[in-house]
Design a protein around this motif. Structure first.
Motif, PDB file in Angstrom:
ATOM      1  N   UNK A   5     -48.423  40.848 -68.915  1.00  0.00           N
ATOM      2  CA  UNK A   5     -48.600  39.720 -68.015  1.00  0.00           C
ATOM      3  C   UNK A   5     -49.139  38.538 -68.788  1.00  0.00           C
ATOM      4  N   UNK A   6     -48.989  37.361 -68.206  1.00  0.00           N
ATOM      5  CA  UNK A   6     -49.571  36.193 -68.851  1.00  0.00           C
ATOM      6  C   UNK A   6     -49.964  35.154 -67.818  1.00  0.00           C
ATOM      7  N   UNK A   7     -50.984  34.397 -68.178  1.00  0.00           N
ATOM      8  CA  UNK A   7     -51.390  33.213 -67.439  1.00  0.00           C
ATOM      9  C   UNK A   7     -51.217  32.045 -68.390  1.00  0.00           C
ATOM     10  N   UNK A   8     -50.419  31.063 -68.000  1.00  0.00           N
ATOM     11  CA  UNK A   8     -50.091  29.946 -68.884  1.00  0.00           C
ATOM     12  C   UNK A   8     -50.776  28.674 -68.417  1.00  0.00           C
ATOM     13  N   UNK A   9     -51.197  27.857 -69.402  1.00  0.00           N
ATOM     14  CA  UNK A   9     -51.900  26.627 -69.055  1.00  0.00           C
ATOM     15  C   UNK A   9     -50.966  25.434 -68.866  1.00  0.00           C
ATOM     16  N   UNK A  10     -49.659  25.627 -69.038  1.00  0.00           N
ATOM     17  CA  UNK A  10     -48.682  24.613 -68.662  1.00  0.00           C
ATOM     18  C   UNK A  10     -47.340  25.298 -68.467  1.00  0.00           C
ATOM     19  N   UNK A  11     -46.388  24.562 -67.914  1.00  0.00           N
ATOM     20  CA  UNK A  11     -45.176  25.247 -67.499  1.00  0.00           C
ATOM     21  C   UNK A  11     -44.100  25.321 -68.567  1.00  0.00           C
ATOM     22  N   UNK A  12     -43.959  24.295 -69.399  1.00  0.00           N
ATOM     23  CA  UNK A  12     -42.945  24.400 -70.441  1.00  0.00           C
ATOM     24  C   UNK A  12     -43.305  25.502 -71.430  1.00  0.00           C
ATOM     25  N   UNK A  13     -44.597  25.642 -71.726  1.00  0.00           N
ATOM     26  CA  UNK A  13     -45.022  26.739 -72.594  1.00  0.00           C
ATOM     27  C   UNK A  13     -44.785  28.086 -71.958  1.00  0.00           C
ATOM     28  N   UNK A  14     -44.967  28.161 -70.632  1.00  0.00           N
ATOM     29  CA  UNK A  14     -44.679  29.408 -69.926  1.00  0.00           C
ATOM     30  C   UNK A  14     -43.200  29.740 -70.015  1.00  0.00           C
ATOM     31  N   UNK A  15     -42.348  28.707 -69.986  1.00  0.00           N
ATOM     32  CA  UNK A  15     -40.918  28.937 -70.145  1.00  0.00           C
ATOM     33  C   UNK A  15     -40.597  29.561 -71.488  1.00  0.00           C
ATOM     34  N   UNK A  16     -41.323  29.151 -72.529  1.00  0.00           N
ATOM     35  CA  UNK A  16     -41.119  29.754 -73.849  1.00  0.00           C
ATOM     36  C   UNK A  16     -41.503  31.230 -73.838  1.00  0.00           C
ATOM     37  N   UNK A  17     -42.592  31.575 -73.158  1.00  0.00           N
ATOM     38  CA  UNK A  17     -42.995  32.986 -73.071  1.00  0.00           C
ATOM     39  C   UNK A  17     -41.899  33.792 -72.379  1.00  0.00           C
TER      40      UNK A  17
END
Length: 433
Positions: A5-17
């Motif tokens: 699981x992950x919690x991302x601090x922004x959305x474009x970076x979350x897209x990379x994950x």
């Protein structure tokens, strides 16, 4: 149930994950807002706008997202940050994020910090962090873009020092350095740092994918008592987790093709993005600058005029670029003063949603890091999944059916990501895949 699981601090970076999990054959989903957490996937993430926040607002968002992800029985939980470590004590504090990890998981012990992403030109050596730019590699505090970042300029490359400045006074930050990999002592050094009662966190060096894989194996070690195993890092650590878990060969990007005119909306002030916008405009894309008045706040007349410009160009079959700035030298950027990321992200996201709902485009690109979460919230996006590999850290995504951009190809791109011709590649207007 998801393993990671992950919690991302922004959305474009979350897209990379998401893209890194997808690249190695794992099923991954990202939820936004209060959407239910899916269980029939290998990786589940939550993204919020924490990177653009500070103080009580930052705490509220991170606490909320950690509480939700903690409901899952995960092997590894990634607190996702930018691979260029964008943060400061006041905005998007990674140190404060680590404090909140300890608050939610008090028995875990020191948290490893591994932001390297070697295939993307991000490296950590003896705790100093480096990033590639225009064919060269720079220490963060000498990086042509990151040292001049508009909201979180990096004046220090030693991540131990960066974190110490962001953590409470007296907090200790340890390290696992490169020689441990070659001498066979990495495991010992990792265990030593994990068991150090004096430390809050420790920075882990990595300059190659073999180093990232060693970190992933340490996190996935079934002998580790703490579950979930916590890590602070970028898409690089998700790539290693997925690679070591699936054993599959990486999926490779294929050529892209738009179904009609493309709409790109950009709130990024980075030099990389400015070059990408310039490339598109030189190749005939319609240029629609956001008026300075809209950057400062709502204006119904200006908004109506903006809609008329964009809808007319799309209806005529023109690819369109709407932008808040073309680099930090843009007069709008210089004279408008600080711009609220929530306002700006909501502005470009709502615009894209209106154009998609009107049937004027089915291909949308969103450029921006701090603003991207607000943009997707404005589009009504509740769940995001990768549909195609594209450029590193810039996947092609699809949304849930309730979003205003449902059914669209959606490119999410952070400020520092992608080649100069990324928009023409996305639109299929170039021979490059």
């Amino acid at each position: 149930m998801p393993a990671f699981g992950f919690v991302a601090d922004d959305l474009t970076g979350a897209g990379d994950v998401l893209a890194q999990a997808h690249r190695y054959g794992l099923q991954a989903a990202l939820v936004i807002g209060d959407a239910p957490l899916p269980t029939g996937v290998d990786v589940v993430g939550i993204a919020g706008p924490a990177r653009s926040l500070g103080g009580a607002a930052f705490d509220a968002v991170v606490r909320r997202d950690l509480a939700r992800i903690a409901q899952l029985d995960l092997d590894v939980l990634l607190y996702k940050v930018c691979s260029t470590f964008d943060s400061s004590p006041a905005v998007g504090s990674i140190g404060r994020g680590i404090e909140l990890l300890h608050e939610r998981f008090p028995g875990h012990g020191p948290v490893p910090v591994a932001p390297a992403q070697p295939l993307f030109g991000r490296f950590t050596a003896f705790s100093d962090h480096y990033a590639a730019y225009a064919g060269a590699t720079y220490r963060l505090d000498r990086h042509p873009v990151m040292a001049q970042h508009p909201s979180t300029p990096m004046h220090e490359a030693d991540l131990r020092r960066v974190l110490t400045e962001q953590l409470p006074a007296g907090a200790a930050v340890g390290a696992v350095h490169l020689p441990g990999y070659d001498t066979g002592t990495f495991g010992d050094r990792w265990a030593e740092q994990r068991g150090d009662p004096r430390s809050t966190a420790f920075v882990v060096d990595a300059v190659g994918e073999q180093h990232m894989d060693a970190i992933a194996r340490a996190l996935r070690d079934p002998g580790t008592a703490a579950r979930p195993a916590l890590v602070v890092g970028s898409g690089g650590i998700m790539a290693a987790l997925a690679r070591t878990a699936s054993g599959e060969a990486p999926r490779t990007p294929g050529p892209q093709r738009a179904s009609g005119p493309v709409l790109a909306v950009s709130a990024s002030a980075s030099t990389v993005t400015a070059d990408q916008l310039e490339d598109a405009l030189k190749h005939g894309w319609q240029d629609v600058p956001l008026p300075a008045g809209l950057l400062r706040g709502p204006d119904d007349a200006l908004l109506a005029d903006l809609d008329r410009q964009v809808s007319a160009a799309l209806a005529a079959g023109r690819d369109v670029v709407v932008h808040a700035t073309r680099g930090t030298g843009d007069p709008r950027y210089v004279t408008s003063g600080p711009v609220d990321p929530a306002h700006l992200g909501s502005l470009i996201g709502a615009l894209a949603g209106r154009m998609a709902t009107a049937g004027l485009t089915r291909d949308v690109a969103v450029f921006g890091g701090d603003t991207s979460s607000h943009a997707l919230i404005a589009m009504g996006v509740r769940e995001l999944r990768v549909s195609d590999q594209f450029v590193t850290a810039g996947p092609i995504c699809r949304t849930d059916e309730h979003a205003t951009v449902a059914g669209c190809r959606l490119l999410l791109k952070g400020g520092q990501v992608g080649p100069a011709d990324i928009l023409r590649r996305f639109a299929g207007r170039t021979t490059h895949p």
